[in-house]
Design an enzyme around this catalytic site. Sequence first.
Site, PDB file in Angstrom:
ATOM      1  N   TYR A 103       0.835  -1.205   0.000  1.00 36.92           N
ATOM      2  CA  TYR A 103       0.000   0.000   0.000  1.00 36.92           C
ATOM      3  C   TYR A 103       0.870   1.255   0.000  1.00 36.92           C
ATOM      4  O   TYR A 103       0.628   2.194  -0.761  1.00 36.92           O
ATOM      5  CB  TYR A 103      -0.933  -0.015   1.216  1.00 36.92           C
ATOM      6  N   LYS A 126       1.006   4.163  -2.941  1.00 38.17           N
ATOM      7  CA  LYS A 126       0.682   5.574  -2.689  1.00 38.17           C
ATOM      8  C   LYS A 126       1.886   6.477  -2.962  1.00 38.17           C
ATOM      9  O   LYS A 126       1.715   7.611  -3.420  1.00 38.17           O
ATOM     10  CB  LYS A 126       0.141   5.762  -1.269  1.00 38.17           C
TER      11      LYS A 126
END
Length: 171
Positions: free
Chosen positions: A156, A160
């Site tokens: 994740y 990002k």
Amino acid sequence: MGLLDGKTAIVTGAARGIGKAIALKFAQEGANIAFTDLVIDENAEATANELEALGVKAKAYASNAANFEDTANVVAEIHKDFGRIDILVNNAGITRDGLMMRMSEQQWDMVINVNLKSAFNFIHACTPIMMRQKAGSIINMASVVGVHGNAGQANYSASKAGMIALAKSIA
């Protein structure tokens, strides 16, 4: 009169959650809303109804945002249905948290594909339209973990961080 009267926005992953909140705010400002989700279910239909109740045109589209060809097709359909694309909000995202030593390749790939590759796919499909219009705005939804990282979220965090770099690069 709203700030976005006459504009058309695409919001990915907007049947619920943050994407829905963005779509609602944009609609309150007068934007017509095309939104995507993996499947069009009762949540998506309820969101479309809620948006239309604000007096704008709204339509939900089933789209696997991580698939390049599917994204190109859905953007073409949205452009045909709405006549223009003024705003793209790359919001679609998932988590598959786990410590790196236990994270499977599938967990890594799923998060990178949905969170980062989908943004590339939508930007790639929308920028020619925006360039012909000589206007357009692209918003990539990132996270503080894309700057600082977070334990158990290597996939994740990487996705990002990629969203942040992608936004800077295409700007």
